[in-house]
Each structure stands twice: as C-alpha cells, then as structure tokens.
Write a protein that holds these residues in place. Sequence first.
Motif, PDB file in Angstrom:
ATOM      1  N   UNK A  64     -26.040 -42.327 -10.043  1.00 27.80           N
ATOM      2  CA  UNK A  64     -26.720 -42.793 -11.256  1.00 27.80           C
ATOM      3  C   UNK A  64     -25.744 -43.172 -12.360  1.00 27.80           C
ATOM      4  N   UNK A  65     -26.201 -44.081 -13.172  1.00 31.06           N
ATOM      5  CA  UNK A  65     -25.506 -44.451 -14.388  1.00 31.06           C
ATOM      6  C   UNK A  65     -26.524 -44.404 -15.518  1.00 31.06           C
ATOM      7  N   UNK A  66     -26.228 -43.620 -16.531  1.00 34.47           N
ATOM      8  CA  UNK A  66     -27.110 -43.490 -17.695  1.00 34.47           C
ATOM      9  C   UNK A  66     -26.284 -43.724 -18.945  1.00 34.47           C
ATOM     10  N   UNK A  67     -26.891 -44.425 -19.908  1.00 30.81           N
ATOM     11  CA  UNK A  67     -26.208 -44.752 -21.150  1.00 30.81           C
ATOM     12  C   UNK A  67     -27.113 -44.412 -22.327  1.00 30.81           C
ATOM     13  N   UNK A  68     -26.616 -43.576 -23.230  1.00 37.28           N
ATOM     14  CA  UNK A  68     -27.411 -43.205 -24.404  1.00 37.28           C
ATOM     15  C   UNK A  68     -27.652 -44.384 -25.328  1.00 37.28           C
ATOM     16  N   UNK A  69     -28.816 -44.354 -25.972  1.00 37.20           N
ATOM     17  CA  UNK A  69     -29.106 -45.239 -27.098  1.00 37.20           C
ATOM     18  C   UNK A  69     -29.047 -44.392 -28.367  1.00 37.20           C
ATOM     19  N   UNK A  70     -29.074 -45.047 -29.493  1.00 38.71           N
ATOM     20  CA  UNK A  70     -29.087 -44.338 -30.778  1.00 38.71           C
ATOM     21  C   UNK A  70     -30.500 -43.950 -31.202  1.00 38.71           C
ATOM     22  N   UNK A  71     -31.489 -44.334 -30.414  1.00 40.63           N
ATOM     23  CA  UNK A  71     -32.890 -44.120 -30.776  1.00 40.63           C
ATOM     24  C   UNK A  71     -33.409 -42.792 -30.239  1.00 40.63           C
ATOM     25  N   UNK A  72     -33.891 -41.965 -31.144  1.00 46.84           N
ATOM     26  CA  UNK A  72     -34.475 -40.687 -30.752  1.00 46.84           C
ATOM     27  C   UNK A  72     -35.907 -40.874 -30.271  1.00 46.84           C
ATOM     28  N   UNK A  73     -36.282 -40.079 -29.280  1.00 42.02           N
ATOM     29  CA  UNK A  73     -37.681 -39.974 -28.883  1.00 42.02           C
ATOM     30  C   UNK A  73     -38.345 -38.872 -29.696  1.00 42.02           C
ATOM     31  N   UNK A  74     -37.625 -37.769 -29.870  1.00 42.61           N
ATOM     32  CA  UNK A  74     -38.066 -36.629 -30.681  1.00 42.61           C
ATOM     33  C   UNK A  74     -36.836 -35.784 -30.990  1.00 42.61           C
ATOM     34  N   UNK A  75     -37.015 -34.581 -31.490  1.00 36.41           N
ATOM     35  CA  UNK A  75     -35.870 -33.757 -31.891  1.00 36.41           C
ATOM     36  C   UNK A  75     -35.028 -33.285 -30.711  1.00 36.41           C
ATOM     37  N   UNK A  76     -35.547 -33.363 -29.488  1.00 31.84           N
ATOM     38  CA  UNK A  76     -34.852 -32.864 -28.307  1.00 31.84           C
ATOM     39  C   UNK A  76     -34.345 -33.987 -27.407  1.00 31.84           C
ATOM     40  N   UNK A  77     -34.957 -35.170 -27.482  1.00 31.39           N
ATOM     41  CA  UNK A  77     -34.645 -36.252 -26.558  1.00 31.39           C
ATOM     42  C   UNK A  77     -34.307 -37.559 -27.278  1.00 31.39           C
ATOM     43  N   UNK A  78     -33.477 -38.348 -26.611  1.00 31.38           N
ATOM     44  CA  UNK A  78     -33.157 -39.708 -27.060  1.00 31.38           C
ATOM     45  C   UNK A  78     -33.340 -40.639 -25.874  1.00 31.38           C
ATOM     46  N   UNK A  79     -33.476 -41.918 -26.145  1.00 30.95           N
ATOM     47  CA  UNK A  79     -33.656 -42.897 -25.073  1.00 30.95           C
ATOM     48  C   UNK A  79     -32.320 -43.257 -24.439  1.00 30.95           C
ATOM     49  N   UNK A  80     -32.371 -43.605 -23.161  1.00 35.50           N
ATOM     50  CA  UNK A  80     -31.176 -44.026 -22.440  1.00 35.50           C
ATOM     51  C   UNK A  80     -31.536 -45.087 -21.423  1.00 35.50           C
ATOM     52  N   UNK A  81     -30.553 -45.891 -21.055  1.00 29.89           N
ATOM     53  CA  UNK A  81     -30.682 -46.890 -20.001  1.00 29.89           C
ATOM     54  C   UNK A  81     -30.316 -46.223 -18.687  1.00 29.89           C
ATOM     55  N   UNK A  82     -31.144 -46.416 -17.659  1.00 37.93           N
ATOM     56  CA  UNK A  82     -30.946 -45.751 -16.367  1.00 37.93           C
ATOM     57  C   UNK A  82     -30.808 -46.776 -15.256  1.00 37.93           C
ATOM     58  N   UNK A  83     -29.779 -46.568 -14.407  1.00 32.42           N
ATOM     59  CA  UNK A  83     -29.552 -47.368 -13.206  1.00 32.42           C
ATOM     60  C   UNK A  83     -29.338 -46.414 -12.042  1.00 32.42           C
ATOM     61  N   UNK A  84     -29.742 -46.800 -10.835  1.00 33.02           N
ATOM     62  CA  UNK A  84     -29.570 -45.938  -9.676  1.00 33.02           C
ATOM     63  C   UNK A  84     -29.043 -46.683  -8.469  1.00 33.02           C
ATOM     64  N   UNK A  85     -28.447 -45.943  -7.557  1.00 31.53           N
ATOM     65  CA  UNK A  85     -27.845 -46.522  -6.353  1.00 31.53           C
ATOM     66  C   UNK A  85     -28.872 -47.104  -5.390  1.00 31.53           C
ATOM     67  N   UNK A  86     -30.089 -46.569  -5.417  1.00 28.21           N
ATOM     68  CA  UNK A  86     -31.074 -46.935  -4.406  1.00 28.21           C
ATOM     69  C   UNK A  86     -32.182 -47.847  -4.931  1.00 28.21           C
ATOM     70  N   UNK A  87     -31.999 -48.434  -6.109  1.00 24.02           N
ATOM     71  CA  UNK A  87     -32.956 -49.402  -6.639  1.00 24.02           C
ATOM     72  C   UNK A  87     -32.237 -50.388  -7.543  1.00 24.02           C
ATOM     73  N   UNK A  88     -32.822 -51.583  -7.679  1.00 29.05           N
ATOM     74  CA  UNK A  88     -32.196 -52.597  -8.524  1.00 29.05           C
ATOM     75  C   UNK A  88     -32.857 -52.711  -9.883  1.00 29.05           C
ATOM     76  N   UNK A  89     -33.809 -51.841 -10.158  1.00 25.86           N
ATOM     77  CA  UNK A  89     -34.450 -51.875 -11.464  1.00 25.86           C
ATOM     78  C   UNK A  89     -33.551 -51.240 -12.518  1.00 25.86           C
ATOM     79  N   UNK A  90     -33.814 -51.582 -13.756  1.00 26.99           N
ATOM     80  CA  UNK A  90     -33.165 -50.953 -14.910  1.00 26.99           C
ATOM     81  C   UNK A  90     -34.284 -50.575 -15.858  1.00 26.99           C
ATOM     82  N   UNK A  91     -34.259 -49.365 -16.364  1.00 30.00           N
ATOM     83  CA  UNK A  91     -35.315 -48.961 -17.288  1.00 30.00           C
ATOM     84  C   UNK A  91     -34.773 -48.040 -18.366  1.00 30.00           C
ATOM     85  N   UNK A  92     -35.504 -47.983 -19.456  1.00 32.52           N
ATOM     86  CA  UNK A  92     -35.156 -47.142 -20.593  1.00 32.52           C
ATOM     87  C   UNK A  92     -36.171 -46.013 -20.653  1.00 32.52           C
TER      88      UNK A  92
END
Length: 158
Positions: A114-142
């Motif tokens: 996996x490859x994950x990259x943080x964004x500066x945008x918070x979801x809440x006090x515990x979580x923030x959004x990130x870009x996710x990529x995986x070895x077994x799929x070609x999709x990219x999602x936040x």
Amino acid sequence: IGDQWWMADNLNYNVDGSYCYNDDEANCARYGRLYNWETAMTACPDGWHLPAKEEMETLISTLGGEDVAGGKLKDYESSAWLSPNAGASNLSGFFAMPGGRRYDHGLYTGMGYYSQFYSSTENNSVEAYNLMLGYDYEIAFVYNYKKKYAISVRCVKD
C-alpha cells in the motif's frame, strides 16, 4: 499533473514524528519517511504544502477518475510493488512507492502492498483524509485514517 505540481518522490525529511519503515534507514532512502498527521502538517519545505482533500480529488479526476487513477500514479519499474501491481503504468510521473504504514504502538505493516498519503484536511479530531493506492487494484481513493498513525507524504507546490 494537470495544473498541479506534485513532488515526484515520497518525502524523506527527517523530523521528530517521522519514521523509517522497520526503523531501517535504507527504507527511507527507497520509500521516503512515514509521518504522523501532526508532523505531516509541517514537514513540507518552503514553497510546498500538504495537499488538501480537494487537491487529491482533483489529482484523481485529472487522471481519469477513481477507477483508473491508481495505476497512473504507481511506479512500475522499481519492483517495489508486490505482484500483480494492478494497472500500474505511472503515466502521470508520480512514481508512487508502497511505503507501508506505522501504527502508534510501533508496528510496521504494508510495505510493498500500500501507498497512503496524508492530506491537510481533517475528518474529525481523530482522523484526517488520505490518498490510498494498493498493489492489487488500480483504483485511487480518498478516505479517512487515524492521525496518530504514520504514512507517506507528498507535497504540492504553492
């Protein structure tokens, strides 16, 4: 990529709150460092910034949408990704490397998967959004991820 200028490598700036996978400096040289969200917020050099969720969504849209953008972001020449490295073409020049993650208790996992990259945008006090990529799929999602975990960072030019 489109109207955005992204760094072509995972950030490798040594600062408190950043880690090398399995505490091995060789992994930082190849995959960049892993940062918790608080550290990621200040890790980008002058003239660059941690991308907002919307900037990540623009990146995905520019590359044809969620269904195909992941392959266009993933490196395919280095053999860093595990097989099948689905859809990998790196048509964007982003060269995403699967640096894995570090949990807050010190366990490392996901290198090659996996490859994950943080964004500066918070979801809440515990979580923030990130870009996710995986070895077994070609999709990219936040999606959201715990701020106290350490993942990769890519900066965008101001």
